[in-house]
Write an enzyme that holds these catalytic residues in place. Structure first.
Site, PDB file in Angstrom:
ATOM      1  N   VAL A  11       0.833  -1.212   0.000  1.00  9.39           N
ATOM      2  CA  VAL A  11       0.000   0.000   0.000  1.00  9.39           C
ATOM      3  C   VAL A  11       0.866   1.259   0.000  1.00  9.39           C
ATOM      4  CG1 VAL A  11      -1.621   1.346   1.419  1.00  9.39           C
ATOM      5  CG2 VAL A  11      -2.007  -1.093   1.043  1.00  9.39           C
ATOM      6  N   GLU A 155      -7.746   2.158   2.512  1.00  7.62           N
ATOM      7  CA  GLU A 155      -7.325   1.922   1.125  1.00  7.62           C
ATOM      8  C   GLU A 155      -8.103   0.733   0.551  1.00  7.62           C
ATOM      9  OE1 GLU A 155      -5.379   3.699  -1.007  1.00  7.62           O
ATOM     10  OE2 GLU A 155      -6.335   2.206  -2.264  1.00  7.62           O
ATOM     11  N   PHE A 260     -16.321 -10.883  -8.359  1.00  7.90           N
ATOM     12  CA  PHE A 260     -16.147 -11.687  -7.135  1.00  7.90           C
ATOM     13  C   PHE A 260     -17.171 -12.828  -7.037  1.00  7.90           C
ATOM     14  CE2 PHE A 260     -13.541  -8.125  -6.281  1.00  7.90           C
ATOM     15  CZ  PHE A 260     -12.526  -8.600  -5.475  1.00  7.90           C
ATOM     16  N   TYR A 262     -16.417 -15.911  -8.601  1.00  8.25           N
ATOM     17  CA  TYR A 262     -15.738 -17.100  -9.132  1.00  8.25           C
ATOM     18  C   TYR A 262     -15.513 -18.135  -8.033  1.00  8.25           C
ATOM     19  CZ  TYR A 262     -15.056 -14.632 -13.474  1.00  8.25           C
ATOM     20  OH  TYR A 262     -15.291 -13.977 -14.662  1.00  8.25           O
ATOM     21  N   ALA A 263     -15.951 -19.358  -8.316  1.00  9.62           N
ATOM     22  CA  ALA A 263     -15.725 -20.449  -7.361  1.00  9.62           C
ATOM     23  C   ALA A 263     -14.307 -20.980  -7.544  1.00  9.62           C
ATOM     24  CB  ALA A 263     -16.734 -21.560  -7.619  1.00  9.62           C
ATOM     25  N   CYS A 271      -5.488  -9.492   2.982  1.00 14.10           N
ATOM     26  CA  CYS A 271      -6.610  -8.691   3.493  1.00 14.10           C
ATOM     27  C   CYS A 271      -7.838  -9.497   3.912  1.00 14.10           C
ATOM     28  CB  CYS A 271      -7.005  -7.649   2.452  1.00 14.10           C
ATOM     29  SG  CYS A 271      -5.719  -6.420   2.209  1.00 14.10           S
ATOM     30  N   LYS A 332      -3.017 -14.760  -5.718  1.00 17.16           N
ATOM     31  CA  LYS A 332      -3.754 -14.460  -6.949  1.00 17.16           C
ATOM     32  C   LYS A 332      -2.737 -14.065  -8.011  1.00 17.16           C
ATOM     33  CE  LYS A 332      -4.940  -9.642  -6.077  1.00 17.16           C
ATOM     34  NZ  LYS A 332      -6.009  -8.679  -6.117  1.00 17.16           N
TER      35      LYS A 332
HETATM   36  N1  LIG Z   1      -1.935  -5.244   0.524  1.00 19.63           N
HETATM   37  C1  LIG Z   1      -3.143  -4.862   0.145  1.00 19.63           C
HETATM   38  O1  LIG Z   1      -3.660  -5.267  -0.893  1.00 19.63           O
HETATM   39  C2  LIG Z   1      -3.924  -3.890   0.991  1.00 19.63           C
HETATM   40  C3  LIG Z   1      -5.049  -3.250   0.452  1.00 19.63           C
HETATM   41  C4  LIG Z   1      -5.756  -2.355   1.241  1.00 19.63           C
HETATM   42  C5  LIG Z   1      -5.374  -2.128   2.553  1.00 19.63           C
HETATM   43  N2  LIG Z   1      -4.298  -2.782   3.056  1.00 19.63           N
HETATM   44  C6  LIG Z   1      -3.891  -2.491   4.439  1.00 19.63           C
HETATM   45  O2  LIG Z   1      -2.787  -1.595   4.392  1.00 19.63           O
HETATM   46  C7  LIG Z   1      -1.881  -1.883   5.457  1.00 19.63           C
HETATM   47  C8  LIG Z   1      -0.497  -2.170   4.892  1.00 19.63           C
HETATM   48  O3  LIG Z   1      -0.580  -3.337   4.109  1.00 19.63           O
HETATM   49  P1  LIG Z   1       0.616  -3.816   3.162  1.00 19.63           P
HETATM   50  O4  LIG Z   1       0.136  -5.009   2.438  1.00 19.63           O
HETATM   51  O5  LIG Z   1       1.126  -2.646   2.405  1.00 19.63           O
HETATM   52  O6  LIG Z   1       1.675  -4.227   4.264  1.00 19.63           O
HETATM   53  P2  LIG Z   1       3.218  -4.631   4.052  1.00 19.63           P
HETATM   54  O7  LIG Z   1       3.497  -5.643   5.073  1.00 19.63           O
HETATM   55  O8  LIG Z   1       3.451  -4.942   2.609  1.00 19.63           O
HETATM   56  O9  LIG Z   1       4.009  -3.286   4.377  1.00 19.63           O
HETATM   57  C9  LIG Z   1       4.071  -2.712   5.650  1.00 19.63           C
HETATM   58  C10 LIG Z   1       5.391  -1.959   5.767  1.00 19.63           C
HETATM   59  O10 LIG Z   1       5.395  -1.222   6.981  1.00 19.63           O
HETATM   60  C11 LIG Z   1       6.720  -1.228   7.483  1.00 19.63           C
HETATM   61  N3  LIG Z   1       6.724  -0.859   8.903  1.00 19.63           N
HETATM   62  C12 LIG Z   1       6.256  -1.562   9.961  1.00 19.63           C
HETATM   63  N4  LIG Z   1       6.453  -0.866  11.099  1.00 19.63           N
HETATM   64  C13 LIG Z   1       7.026   0.299  10.763  1.00 19.63           C
HETATM   65  C14 LIG Z   1       7.480   1.438  11.498  1.00 19.63           C
HETATM   66  N5  LIG Z   1       7.347   1.512  12.825  1.00 19.63           N
HETATM   67  N6  LIG Z   1       8.046   2.456  10.820  1.00 19.63           N
HETATM   68  C15 LIG Z   1       8.185   2.399   9.479  1.00 19.63           C
HETATM   69  N7  LIG Z   1       7.775   1.351   8.730  1.00 19.63           N
HETATM   70  C16 LIG Z   1       7.205   0.312   9.360  1.00 19.63           C
HETATM   71  C17 LIG Z   1       7.199  -2.650   7.209  1.00 19.63           C
HETATM   72  O11 LIG Z   1       8.614  -2.746   7.239  1.00 19.63           O
HETATM   73  C18 LIG Z   1       6.621  -2.890   5.818  1.00 19.63           C
HETATM   74  O12 LIG Z   1       7.528  -2.524   4.801  1.00 19.63           O
HETATM   75  C19 LIG Z   1      -2.492  -3.045   6.225  1.00 19.63           C
HETATM   76  O13 LIG Z   1      -3.254  -2.548   7.288  1.00 19.63           O
HETATM   77  C20 LIG Z   1      -3.398  -3.695   5.202  1.00 19.63           C
HETATM   78  O14 LIG Z   1      -4.479  -4.381   5.782  1.00 19.63           O
HETATM   79  C21 LIG Z   1      -3.545  -3.641   2.304  1.00 19.63           C
END
Ligand SMILES: NC(=O)c1ccc[n+]([C@@H]2O[C@H](COP(=O)([O-])OP(=O)(O)OC[C@H]3O[C@@H](n4cnc5c(N)ncnc54)[C@H](O)[C@@H]3O)[C@@H](O)[C@H]2O)c1
Length: 474
Positions: A11, A155, A260, A262-263, A271, A332
């Protein structure tokens, strides 16, 4: 505008790249020094289509920089995004330690007014906890002025299409409570997202709690559609109906739509599994129960195991000496993300039952190996039976069946005659309903999808059938 993004994951990096593309000056902070060195060496720690080009372009234009220095990050941005992970805890609730650690660091370094935007997926009430954590650090520094506002801006991007989703959002949900800084915050955030509102307003303003809940409700709704279709597919198998016809039949209803539906082998990823669990736990914490969402989760857990159950029905309970070729490992297509991927459940079960597994994924091979090594840390002999192939055909050479688990485009139109010649037994278990059962049967390839009319009947359990026997039973 000067913007700081804390968290250089899926994200954070997409948000950083897209906001830089719109002309903003973006600083991306992560406490993982290895990630930041990679990024500073013009490499990406993750795969996301188009992200490498986006980053290169904006780095060259001097609009994006990467650092581990939180003080610099807090100094830089008028708006500070929190985009760190919120993984599941043992009880299913979201682990907020990373979000709150960032909040404390912001509080320690803040010197002028900032809007702190929480983009991580967090339970209702988290913005208030972030606010309290920042205020506590400020008061330790003897500062009582309202130097900040915390808002919620969940997001909705999908990995694999994240840039497109970020740049062309259906909506941008913003949760802000009325307070001293409301007017300044509203103005700044409207300005930040003004490019997205040019055609029509995509920003939806609401209170903080509603914004936080909207994210969980959206993911739970999407997960519900998948589990619902998986149950209908399982029923189709029993009734001799074809889930693909049913899917098209119901998707054409505008009230339902085609997405959304698809079986297959169930949902995974970073997430849906953790967010449905967290929502269930949130309700329990309020003394309530989310019966629908709980059922969605249970159905998904079972669904991930169905492919293995089918293998056991066919081959019996001891898989020693059998080899399975797996196509697709990532949760995926178009991502290297292995978090809660159904492939992990399937492969782990096969290995623990004595089978050999050879797998090919266009991107996620090494990530899968890391994930399996963690899962099978106590069973090194099982892990030794897992190998990665360099290409799709290598994975199925001399295998007793092909298991299609992730529907990468490269698997859409394979050479079935070649597949038949490579497999020891011509058997395909199609976890994504990608292939045409009738055509495969005509080619003498036994086929099992999820809820397809021409699937193999499952009444041959406990027999060592040949695929030809199986074809004859249907
Ligand atoms: N991945 C997705 O498709 C998606 C979509 C929508 C929402 N989200 C939400 O967004 C959030 C982030 O998801 P993601 O998949 O990007 O996570 P991720 O694990 O890919 O990235 C998180 C990053 O945060 C860093 N981090 C952790 N603690 C930290 C700190 N104290 N200071 C600085 N950096 C720090 C980690 O090193 C890592 O690089 C989650 O809450 C997730 O649920 C994710």
């Amino acid at each position: 505008m000067k913007i700081t993004i804390v968290g250089a994951g899926y994200v954070g990096l997409v948000t950083a790249g897209c906001l830089a593309e719109l002309g903003n000056q973006v600083m991306c902070v992560d406490n993982d020094a290895k990630k930041i060195s990679l990024l500073n060496a013009a490499q990406l720690p993750i795969y996301e289509p188009g992200l490498q080009e986006l980053m290169s372009r904006n780095r060259a234009a001097g609009r994006i920089q990467f650092t581990t220095g939180m003080a610099d990050g807090v100094e830089h941005g008028e708006v500070i995004f929190i985009a760190v992970g919120t993984p599941s805890q043992e009880d299913g609730s979201a682990d907020l330690q990373y979000v709150l650690a960032v909040a404390r660091q912001i509080g320690r370094n803040i010197k002028s007014f900032k809007v702190v935007v929480n983009k991580s997926t967090v339970p209702v009430g988290t913005a208030y906890r972030v606010q309290a954590a920042i205020a506590t650090e400020l008061s330790k520094r003897g500062i009582s002025e309202p130097l900040f506002e915390v808002i919620s801006n969940p997001e909705f991007l999908k990995e694999g299409a994240a840039i497109e989703d970020f740049m062309h959002p259906d909506r941008i949900v913003i949760g802000v409570d009325q307070g001293n800084n409301y007017a300044a915050t509203h103005q700044l955030i409207e300005q930040l997202y003004s490019s997205f509102n040019r055609h029509h307003a995509r920003t939806i303003w609401m209170d903080v709690r509603s914004a936080e809940l909207t994210k969980y409700a959206a993911n739970a709704m999407l997960a519900t559609r998948i589990s619902f279709m998986n149950e209908i597919a399982n029923l189709s198998d029993l009734l001799g109906a074809d889930i693909d016809c049913v899917r098209r039949g119901i998707g054409a209803d505008k009230r339902i739509g085609h997405d959304f539906l698809y079986a297959g082998t169930g949902y995974g990823g970073s997430c849906f599994p953790k967010d449905t669990r967290a929502l269930i736990q949130t309700a329990l914490d309020c003394g309530s129960q989310l019966k629908v969402v709980s059922a969605v989760e249970q159905v998904n857990d079972l669904q991930k195991k169905i492919m293995v159950d089918r293998i056991l029905d066919y081959f019996g309970n001891d898989l020693t000496g059998l080899k399975f070729g797996v196509w697709g490992l990532a949760f995926k297509p178009n991502t290297d993300d292995m978090r809660e991927a159904p492939s992990l459940v399937i492969i782990q079960a096969l290995l623990l039952l004595g089978a050999q597994v050879c797998a090919f994924d266009p991107l996620a091979g090494n990530e899968a190996l890391d994930a399996l090594s963690c899962e099978l840390i106590d069973s090194p002999e099982a892990l030794a039976n897992f190998e990665l192939a360099d290409c799709a055909s290598e994975a199925i050479e001399d295998a007793d069946a092909l298991l299609l688990v992730t529907e990468w485009k490269t698997f859409h139109h394979p050479d079935f005659a070649l597949i038949k010649s490579l497999l020891k037994r011509p058997l395909i278990l199609d976890g994504r309903n990608l292939y045409d059962p009738k055509m495969l049967e005509e080619m003498g390839i036994a086929y099992q999808g999820f809820g397809r009319r021409n699937s193999l009947a499952l009444s041959f359990s406990n027999t060592k059938n040949t695929p030809q026997d199986m074809l004859e039973t249907t």
